[in-house]
Design a protein around this motif. Structure first.
Motif, PDB file in Angstrom:
ATOM      1  N   THR A  20       0.825  -1.207   0.000  1.00 12.83           N
ATOM      2  CA  THR A  20       0.000   0.000   0.000  1.00 12.83           C
ATOM      3  C   THR A  20       0.861   1.260   0.000  1.00 12.83           C
ATOM      4  O   THR A  20       1.878   1.331   0.677  1.00 12.83           O
ATOM      5  N   ASN A  21       0.434   2.241  -0.776  1.00 17.49           N
ATOM      6  CA  ASN A  21       1.096   3.537  -0.799  1.00 17.49           C
ATOM      7  C   ASN A  21       0.611   4.375   0.382  1.00 17.49           C
ATOM      8  O   ASN A  21      -0.343   4.008   1.070  1.00 17.49           O
ATOM      9  N   ARG A  22       1.309   5.513   0.567  1.00 20.42           N
ATOM     10  CA  ARG A  22       0.957   6.389   1.677  1.00 20.42           C
ATOM     11  C   ARG A  22      -0.506   6.858   1.602  1.00 20.42           C
ATOM     12  O   ARG A  22      -1.164   7.037   2.618  1.00 20.42           O
ATOM     13  N   ASP A  23      -0.984   7.062   0.392  1.00 23.78           N
ATOM     14  CA  ASP A  23      -2.374   7.524   0.232  1.00 23.78           C
ATOM     15  C   ASP A  23      -3.370   6.357   0.163  1.00 23.78           C
ATOM     16  O   ASP A  23      -4.488   6.515  -0.301  1.00 23.78           O
ATOM     17  N   THR A  25      -3.550   3.901  -1.740  1.00 25.15           N
ATOM     18  CA  THR A  25      -3.756   3.208  -2.998  1.00 25.15           C
ATOM     19  C   THR A  25      -2.832   1.995  -3.001  1.00 25.15           C
ATOM     20  O   THR A  25      -1.919   1.894  -2.180  1.00 25.15           O
ATOM     21  N   LYS A  26      -3.077   1.089  -3.936  1.00 23.61           N
ATOM     22  CA  LYS A  26      -2.261  -0.122  -3.990  1.00 23.61           C
ATOM     23  C   LYS A  26      -1.020   0.103  -4.834  1.00 23.61           C
ATOM     24  O   LYS A  26      -1.065   0.783  -5.846  1.00 23.61           O
ATOM     25  N   SER A  27       0.074  -0.472  -4.390  1.00 23.26           N
ATOM     26  CA  SER A  27       1.326  -0.338  -5.114  1.00 23.26           C
ATOM     27  C   SER A  27       1.367  -1.304  -6.292  1.00 23.26           C
ATOM     28  O   SER A  27       0.939  -2.449  -6.181  1.00 23.26           O
ATOM     29  N   PHE A  35       6.207  -3.626   1.520  1.00 21.76           N
ATOM     30  CA  PHE A  35       5.845  -2.216   1.413  1.00 21.76           C
ATOM     31  C   PHE A  35       4.469  -1.955   2.014  1.00 21.76           C
ATOM     32  O   PHE A  35       3.476  -2.520   1.581  1.00 21.76           O
ATOM     33  N   ASN A  37       1.971   1.322   3.608  1.00 17.48           N
ATOM     34  CA  ASN A  37       1.754   2.756   3.836  1.00 17.48           C
ATOM     35  C   ASN A  37       2.892   3.621   3.295  1.00 17.48           C
ATOM     36  O   ASN A  37       3.328   4.565   3.940  1.00 17.48           O
ATOM     37  N   GLY A  38       3.385   3.264   2.123  1.00 22.18           N
ATOM     38  CA  GLY A  38       4.397   4.092   1.468  1.00 22.18           C
ATOM     39  C   GLY A  38       5.805   3.898   1.988  1.00 22.18           C
ATOM     40  O   GLY A  38       6.703   4.659   1.645  1.00 22.18           O
ATOM     41  N   GLU A  39       6.018   2.899   2.825  1.00 17.69           N
ATOM     42  CA  GLU A  39       7.370   2.673   3.339  1.00 17.69           C
ATOM     43  C   GLU A  39       7.763   1.209   3.261  1.00 17.69           C
ATOM     44  O   GLU A  39       6.913   0.329   3.350  1.00 17.69           O
TER      45      GLU A  39
END
Ligand code: ZN
Length: 88
Positions: A20-23, A25-27, A35, A37-39
């Motif tokens: 998951t990305n910080r926003d 959305t799915k990576s 990965f 929450n963007g980290e």
């Protein structure tokens, strides 16, 4: 749809295991175990450490075959996460 290859650990993963990305959305690039929450979940992970783990998975746990492990290891230097670290 072709299987996604995690750009950190080199494992193929399916739609439902996307990170998951910080926003939220799915990576498209990373699996959920690498990965969140963007980290990166493991900031200290190195390519060398990954290689060691892959071989351990193959030799000691039989989770993957040695061929699979070697295939993934070959792929690692071309993944987004590790590309930069090759230029040392
Ligand atoms: Zn991964």
């Amino acid at each position: 749809m072709k299987p996604l290859i995690c750009q950190s650990c080199g494992f193929p993963f399916s739609e439902e295991f996307r990170g998951t990305n910080r926003d939220h959305t799915k990576s498209m690039d990373f699996c959920i175990s690498c990965f969140k929450n963007g980290e990166y979940t493991d900031h200290h992970l190195t390519m060398h450490e990954l290689e060691r783990r892959l071989l351990e998975m193959a030799h000691e746990h039989n989770e993957i075959s040695l061929e699979e492990a070697q295939q993934i290891i070959k792929r690692l230097p071309n993944l987004k996460r590790w590309k930069m670290t090759n230029i040392l």
